[in-house]
Design a protein around this motif. Structure first.
Motif, PDB file in Angstrom:
ATOM      1  N   PHE A  17       0.844  -1.202   0.000  1.00 23.45           N
ATOM      2  CA  PHE A  17       0.000   0.000   0.000  1.00 23.45           C
ATOM      3  C   PHE A  17       0.878   1.251   0.000  1.00 23.45           C
ATOM      4  O   PHE A  17       0.639   2.180  -0.768  1.00 23.45           O
ATOM      5  CB  PHE A  17      -0.936   0.033   1.212  1.00 23.45           C
ATOM      6  CG  PHE A  17      -2.231  -0.703   1.034  1.00 23.45           C
ATOM      7  CD1 PHE A  17      -3.205  -0.247   0.149  1.00 23.45           C
ATOM      8  CD2 PHE A  17      -2.503  -1.842   1.768  1.00 23.45           C
ATOM      9  CE1 PHE A  17      -4.413  -0.908  -0.005  1.00 23.45           C
ATOM     10  CE2 PHE A  17      -3.709  -2.520   1.625  1.00 23.45           C
ATOM     11  CZ  PHE A  17      -4.669  -2.051   0.735  1.00 23.45           C
ATOM     12  N   GLU A  18       1.904   1.270   0.847  1.00 33.74           N
ATOM     13  CA  GLU A  18       2.802   2.427   0.923  1.00 33.74           C
ATOM     14  C   GLU A  18       3.535   2.649  -0.396  1.00 33.74           C
ATOM     15  O   GLU A  18       3.662   3.787  -0.858  1.00 33.74           O
ATOM     16  CB  GLU A  18       3.797   2.256   2.065  1.00 33.74           C
ATOM     17  CG  GLU A  18       3.145   2.404   3.426  1.00 33.74           C
ATOM     18  CD  GLU A  18       4.062   2.075   4.584  1.00 33.74           C
ATOM     19  OE1 GLU A  18       5.065   1.345   4.390  1.00 33.74           O
ATOM     20  OE2 GLU A  18       3.769   2.547   5.704  1.00 33.74           O
ATOM     21  N   ILE A  48      -8.976  -2.212   6.352  1.00 27.85           N
ATOM     22  CA  ILE A  48      -8.405  -3.380   5.684  1.00 27.85           C
ATOM     23  C   ILE A  48      -8.119  -4.476   6.703  1.00 27.85           C
ATOM     24  O   ILE A  48      -7.451  -4.239   7.713  1.00 27.85           O
ATOM     25  CB  ILE A  48      -7.088  -3.014   4.960  1.00 27.85           C
ATOM     26  CG1 ILE A  48      -7.321  -1.940   3.898  1.00 27.85           C
ATOM     27  CG2 ILE A  48      -6.414  -4.254   4.379  1.00 27.85           C
ATOM     28  CD1 ILE A  48      -8.174  -2.363   2.723  1.00 27.85           C
ATOM     29  N   GLU A  49      -8.599  -5.647   6.416  1.00 23.65           N
ATOM     30  CA  GLU A  49      -8.260  -6.851   7.184  1.00 23.65           C
ATOM     31  C   GLU A  49      -7.307  -7.664   6.324  1.00 23.65           C
ATOM     32  O   GLU A  49      -7.655  -8.064   5.216  1.00 23.65           O
ATOM     33  CB  GLU A  49      -9.519  -7.661   7.505  1.00 23.65           C
ATOM     34  CG  GLU A  49      -9.273  -8.896   8.330  1.00 23.65           C
ATOM     35  CD  GLU A  49      -8.714  -8.591   9.710  1.00 23.65           C
ATOM     36  OE1 GLU A  49      -7.824  -9.349  10.149  1.00 23.65           O
ATOM     37  OE2 GLU A  49      -9.159  -7.630  10.356  1.00 23.65           O
ATOM     38  N   ALA A  50      -6.092  -7.868   6.811  1.00 27.77           N
ATOM     39  CA  ALA A  50      -5.105  -8.676   6.090  1.00 27.77           C
ATOM     40  C   ALA A  50      -5.268 -10.127   6.513  1.00 27.77           C
ATOM     41  O   ALA A  50      -5.278 -10.442   7.704  1.00 27.77           O
ATOM     42  CB  ALA A  50      -3.695  -8.197   6.411  1.00 27.77           C
ATOM     43  N   LYS A  51      -5.417 -10.991   5.540  1.00 35.46           N
ATOM     44  CA  LYS A  51      -5.535 -12.432   5.792  1.00 35.46           C
ATOM     45  C   LYS A  51      -4.611 -13.171   4.830  1.00 35.46           C
ATOM     46  O   LYS A  51      -4.383 -12.722   3.708  1.00 35.46           O
ATOM     47  CB  LYS A  51      -6.970 -12.928   5.562  1.00 35.46           C
ATOM     48  CG  LYS A  51      -7.946 -12.494   6.622  1.00 35.46           C
ATOM     49  CD  LYS A  51      -7.662 -13.196   7.911  1.00 35.46           C
ATOM     50  CE  LYS A  51      -8.611 -12.791   9.004  1.00 35.46           C
ATOM     51  NZ  LYS A  51      -8.136 -13.200  10.314  1.00 35.46           N
ATOM     52  N   THR A  52      -4.127 -14.301   5.276  1.00 37.51           N
ATOM     53  CA  THR A  52      -3.365 -15.144   4.370  1.00 37.51           C
ATOM     54  C   THR A  52      -4.324 -15.780   3.379  1.00 37.51           C
ATOM     55  O   THR A  52      -5.542 -15.675   3.524  1.00 37.51           O
ATOM     56  CB  THR A  52      -2.606 -16.240   5.146  1.00 37.51           C
ATOM     57  OG1 THR A  52      -3.551 -17.010   5.883  1.00 37.51           O
ATOM     58  CG2 THR A  52      -1.565 -15.637   6.079  1.00 37.51           C
ATOM     59  N   ASP A  53      -3.778 -16.446   2.395  1.00 40.41           N
ATOM     60  CA  ASP A  53      -4.588 -17.035   1.328  1.00 40.41           C
ATOM     61  C   ASP A  53      -5.711 -17.918   1.869  1.00 40.41           C
ATOM     62  O   ASP A  53      -6.828 -17.879   1.382  1.00 40.41           O
ATOM     63  CB  ASP A  53      -3.678 -17.833   0.387  1.00 40.41           C
ATOM     64  CG  ASP A  53      -4.348 -18.149  -0.926  1.00 40.41           C
ATOM     65  OD1 ASP A  53      -5.133 -17.313  -1.408  1.00 40.41           O
ATOM     66  OD2 ASP A  53      -4.087 -19.231  -1.467  1.00 40.41           O
ATOM     67  N   VAL A  78      -0.500  -9.293  -2.392  1.00 36.68           N
ATOM     68  CA  VAL A  78      -0.033  -8.079  -3.057  1.00 36.68           C
ATOM     69  C   VAL A  78      -0.923  -7.791  -4.263  1.00 36.68           C
ATOM     70  O   VAL A  78      -1.277  -6.638  -4.521  1.00 36.68           O
ATOM     71  CB  VAL A  78       1.450  -8.236  -3.463  1.00 36.68           C
ATOM     72  CG1 VAL A  78       1.889  -7.146  -4.409  1.00 36.68           C
ATOM     73  CG2 VAL A  78       2.337  -8.267  -2.221  1.00 36.68           C
ATOM     74  N   ASP A  79      -1.300  -8.813  -4.998  1.00 37.72           N
ATOM     75  CA  ASP A  79      -2.186  -8.633  -6.160  1.00 37.72           C
ATOM     76  C   ASP A  79      -3.517  -8.005  -5.747  1.00 37.72           C
ATOM     77  O   ASP A  79      -4.046  -7.149  -6.456  1.00 37.72           O
ATOM     78  CB  ASP A  79      -2.432  -9.959  -6.878  1.00 37.72           C
ATOM     79  CG  ASP A  79      -1.207 -10.458  -7.622  1.00 37.72           C
ATOM     80  OD1 ASP A  79      -0.294  -9.652  -7.906  1.00 37.72           O
ATOM     81  OD2 ASP A  79      -1.154 -11.667  -7.913  1.00 37.72           O
TER      82      ASP A  79
END
Length: 94
Positions: A17-18, A48-53, A78-79
């Motif tokens: 994001f940065e 934003i909630e970051a989750k692994t695949d 990242v995609d």
């Protein structure tokens, strides 16, 4: 009070994001099912909630998402970040 944890890809997602010119405020330590990050992008504020695949929202996180009246996104890669930022910028131009 339940404190938050970071998924393994959290730092990579924030860094992306940065790199795309967004501002990032890390809220992962807030806990209580609040999303991991607040992102400033294209004049918008995103939760934003970051989750692994294969990561799943907890019951509390899912409840928070359902009750939230603003933009809330689950980002897994990242995609996903690139697609989200591109869509916001395209919307801004329209």
């Amino acid at each position: 009070m339940k404190h938050g944890r970071r998924d393994a890809n959290h730092s990579e997602i924030a860094r992306t994001f940065e790199q795309l010119g967004c501002t990032v405020f890390d809220t992962s330590a807030v806990g209580c099912d609040f999303p991991d990050m607040v992102i400033g992008c294209a004049g918008r504020n995103l939760l934003i909630e970051a989750k692994t695949d294969k990561g799943k929202l907890s019951e509390g996180q899912d409840g928070f998402r359902e009750r939230w009246r603003g933009q809330y996104d689950v980002v897994r890669s990242v995609d996903d970040v690139v697609l989200l930022v591109s869509a916001l910028r395209k919307e801004l131009k329209a």
